[in-house]
Motif scaffolding. Structure first.
Motif, PDB file in Angstrom:
ATOM      1  N   VAL A 195      19.497  41.695  43.243  1.00 48.36           N
ATOM      2  CA  VAL A 195      19.099  43.103  43.215  1.00 48.36           C
ATOM      3  C   VAL A 195      18.848  43.545  41.776  1.00 48.36           C
ATOM      4  N   VAL A 196      19.750  43.158  40.872  1.00 46.65           N
ATOM      5  CA  VAL A 196      19.555  43.480  39.450  1.00 46.65           C
ATOM      6  C   VAL A 196      18.252  42.860  38.956  1.00 46.65           C
ATOM      7  N   THR A 197      18.012  41.614  39.375  1.00 46.89           N
ATOM      8  CA  THR A 197      16.787  40.924  38.972  1.00 46.89           C
ATOM      9  C   THR A 197      15.552  41.696  39.416  1.00 46.89           C
ATOM     10  N   GLY A 198      15.593  42.245  40.615  1.00 43.92           N
ATOM     11  CA  GLY A 198      14.458  43.016  41.110  1.00 43.92           C
ATOM     12  C   GLY A 198      14.136  44.206  40.219  1.00 43.92           C
ATOM     13  N   TYR A 199      15.169  44.920  39.795  1.00 41.06           N
ATOM     14  CA  TYR A 199      14.949  46.067  38.905  1.00 41.06           C
ATOM     15  C   TYR A 199      14.458  45.607  37.530  1.00 41.06           C
ATOM     16  N   VAL A 200      14.977  44.469  37.056  1.00 39.74           N
ATOM     17  CA  VAL A 200      14.522  43.949  35.762  1.00 39.74           C
ATOM     18  C   VAL A 200      13.049  43.568  35.829  1.00 39.74           C
TER      19      VAL A 200
ATOM     20  N   HIS B 166      10.813  44.737  37.713  1.00 39.37           N
ATOM     21  CA  HIS B 166       9.992  45.951  37.824  1.00 39.37           C
ATOM     22  C   HIS B 166       9.728  46.572  36.456  1.00 39.37           C
ATOM     23  N   HIS B 167      10.693  46.432  35.538  1.00 38.14           N
ATOM     24  CA  HIS B 167      10.561  47.043  34.216  1.00 38.14           C
ATOM     25  C   HIS B 167      10.070  46.074  33.148  1.00 38.14           C
TER      26      HIS B 167
ATOM     27  N   GLU C  66      22.459  48.965  33.064  1.00 33.16           N
ATOM     28  CA  GLU C  66      22.861  50.108  33.888  1.00 33.16           C
ATOM     29  C   GLU C  66      21.818  51.225  33.850  1.00 33.16           C
TER      30      GLU C  66
ATOM     31  N   ILE D 194      18.664  51.028  34.177  1.00 27.14           N
ATOM     32  CA  ILE D 194      17.577  50.837  35.140  1.00 27.14           C
ATOM     33  C   ILE D 194      18.082  50.704  36.572  1.00 27.14           C
ATOM     34  N   LEU D 195      19.402  50.751  36.761  1.00 22.47           N
ATOM     35  CA  LEU D 195      19.975  50.626  38.091  1.00 22.47           C
ATOM     36  C   LEU D 195      20.284  52.005  38.662  1.00 22.47           C
ATOM     37  N   PRO D 196      20.179  52.166  39.981  1.00 20.58           N
ATOM     38  CA  PRO D 196      20.581  53.445  40.581  1.00 20.58           C
ATOM     39  C   PRO D 196      22.079  53.663  40.388  1.00 20.58           C
TER      40      PRO D 196
END
Length: 476
Positions: free
Chosen positions: A196-201, A203-204, A293, A295-297
């Motif tokens: 999940v963290v990888t997905g946000y990374v 994306h950015h 943190e 970039i994470l919800p």
């Protein structure tokens, strides 16, 4: 150690002290064939869980901070993690000998020489790695405590560090059975969270990233060398792989044991270190916790922090488990559990020092670059010995310790091993380039850090040549 079903290691219907619900009482003593079980593929999860790691994010981000391009950083990550092959090869000695790696190394250094080596590699370096990983978890845990409104101060930080250490030592105390069962589940759960963290990374991330001032020539070579040393230092530190394979049947496939061990560590280590490098293309990874943190919800941040802490416990649980065995191998008359507690206290003290006195990121990079001066040559000696003996180790002889035995050599010291470790270490030191030490060889080459290839090559060559010349290793 007794068991009602000795063949049940790795099987849910078994019971005994190697079962997940029981404290393991076995120390370095021989694991009888009738008490072994399981399959090499179990090793994948055992090695994957500790390497689905927040520290991988930190290390990957540091490569970009060194001034490397994204492509250069990814290349260093792919190549540096290939050293997990050495960890896998070393694991095959576990089923052959049926005892811990800290006892098997008597074949390389002699019964008495091994004691001195273990004080360095089994105690001090193990404690340093405990401190390094606990520092990573503690930084995240302290941040979560602040977020939850806990008073900011030294007392809270110390409490978080001690709580993380206590949870880790419980894993080490329960031992092999808990590690095998628990890590299978945790490898899945941690992978989900970090994915999940990888997905946000992703994306950015800036996939076209290039530093404002790209490195060239000697500066680029120096950065690549330092990056390789940092990445490769992790697999080189795991000389304990036989400890987790010794419960497998003696006739387990060496290729399977080596392959599942190496692949279980290589895959998550490579993936999540690469994610750290990608994160650094847009985020300021000099403060990795705050960067990720950001970039994470908000609701997911506590989940991420808990995963970081749990991952650290899985990583250090293995380290503390093996360090306890190393204390026994040195000859300290302690049961395995008190031995684990001693190494835990030492690691906790070093963590408190690192967190409360030094900058975390500086501590990580400096230690990872410098520790390979010892771990690289030690790994080279171990792999060379295994290949020369064709993995023919007798646990009974290794544990005997008697004068005149096959591993007593000359006055308890195996000269080829000690000489190879010393010369390999000196060579590595001459080629090392850290924040507080630059060896003359590295300095002459513009600061290029070649500590790992130089130290390992010299150690392997000296060991092989000297052992053949003295005929201390019998031909298979």
């Amino acid at each position: 150690m007794t068991t009602t079903n000795p063949s049940a290691v790795g099987h849910p219907e078994g019971s005994g002290t190697e079962h997940a619900g029981h404290v393991e009482t076995r120390g370095i003593d021989l694991v009888p064939e009738e008490e072994r079980g399981g399959r090499p593929r179990q090793l994948f999860a055992v090695w994957a869980a500790p390497n689905v790691s927040y520290l991988s994010f930190v290390v990957g981000g540091s490569l970009i901070l060194m001034g490397l391009t994204l492509a250069q950083a990814l290349a260093v990550i792919l190549v540096g993690n290939l050293l997990w092959i050495c960890t896998g090869v070393l694991a095959v000695s576990g089923p052959a000998a049926g005892t811990s790696g800290s006892v098997i190394s008597r074949a390389m250094y002699g019964v008495l020489g091994n004691k001195a080596v273990l004080v360095l590699t089994g105690w001090l370096i193990a404690a340093a790695y405990l401190a390094l990983n606990w520092s990573a978890a503690s930084v995240a845990g302290i941040g979560l405590a602040d977020r939850l409104g806990a008073p900011h101060g030294t007392a809270v930080s110390a409490a978080v560090i001690c709580a993380v250490a206590a949870g880790t030592l419980l894993i080490a105390i329960f031992g092999y059975g808990l590690i095998v069962r628990l890590y299978s589940a945790l490898s899945v759960l941690l992978t989900v969270v970090f994915t999940v963290v990888t997905g946000y990374v992703l994306h950015h991330a800036d996939f076209s990233y290039a530093p404002a001032e790209p490195l060239h020539g000697g500066a680029l070579a120096a950065a690549l060398g330092a990056g390789f040393a940092i990445i490769a230092s992790t697999p080189l530190s795991y000389s304990n792989s036989p400890d987790l394979a010794r419960y497998l049947p003696r006739d387990s496939s060496p290729v399977a044991v080596a392959g599942w061990t190496a692949f279980g560590a290589y895959l998550p280590s490579t993936v999540f270190t690469a994610v750290g490098a990608l994160a650094a293309t847009r985020l300021d990874m000099s403060d990795p916790e705050s960067a990720l943190e950001s970039i994470l919800p908000g609701w997911f941040v506590p989940v991420f922090v808990i995963a970081v802490v749990v991952n650290t416990m899985t990583n250090n649980g293995m380290t503390a488990y093996s360090a306890g065995l190393a204390i026994q191998s040195v000859g300290v008359r302690l049961a395995r559990i008190p031995a684990v507690l001693i190494i835990g206290v030492l690691g906790t003290a070093m963590t408190l020092w690192a967190i409360l006195v030094f900058d975390f990121l500086t501590s990580v990079n400096t230690m990872l670059q410098l520790v390979v001066v010892v771990t690289g040559p030690a790994m080279a000696v171990a792999v060379t010995d295994l290949l020369m003996r064709r993995n023919r180790y007798r646990g009974e002889d290794l544990l005997a310790e008697q004068r005149g035995g096959p591993y007593w050599y000359h006055r308890g010291v195996h000269l080829p091993g000690v000489l190879a470790l010393l010369l390999g270490g000196v060579t590595a030191l001459m080629w090392a380039n850290t924040s507080f030490w630059t060896g003359p060889a590295a300095d002459a080459l513009g600061g290029v850090d070649l500590a790992i290839p130089a130290g390992m090559a010299v150690a392997a060559a000296v060991y092989g040549a000297t052992a053949r010349a003295l005929r201390t290793i019998p031909r298979a």
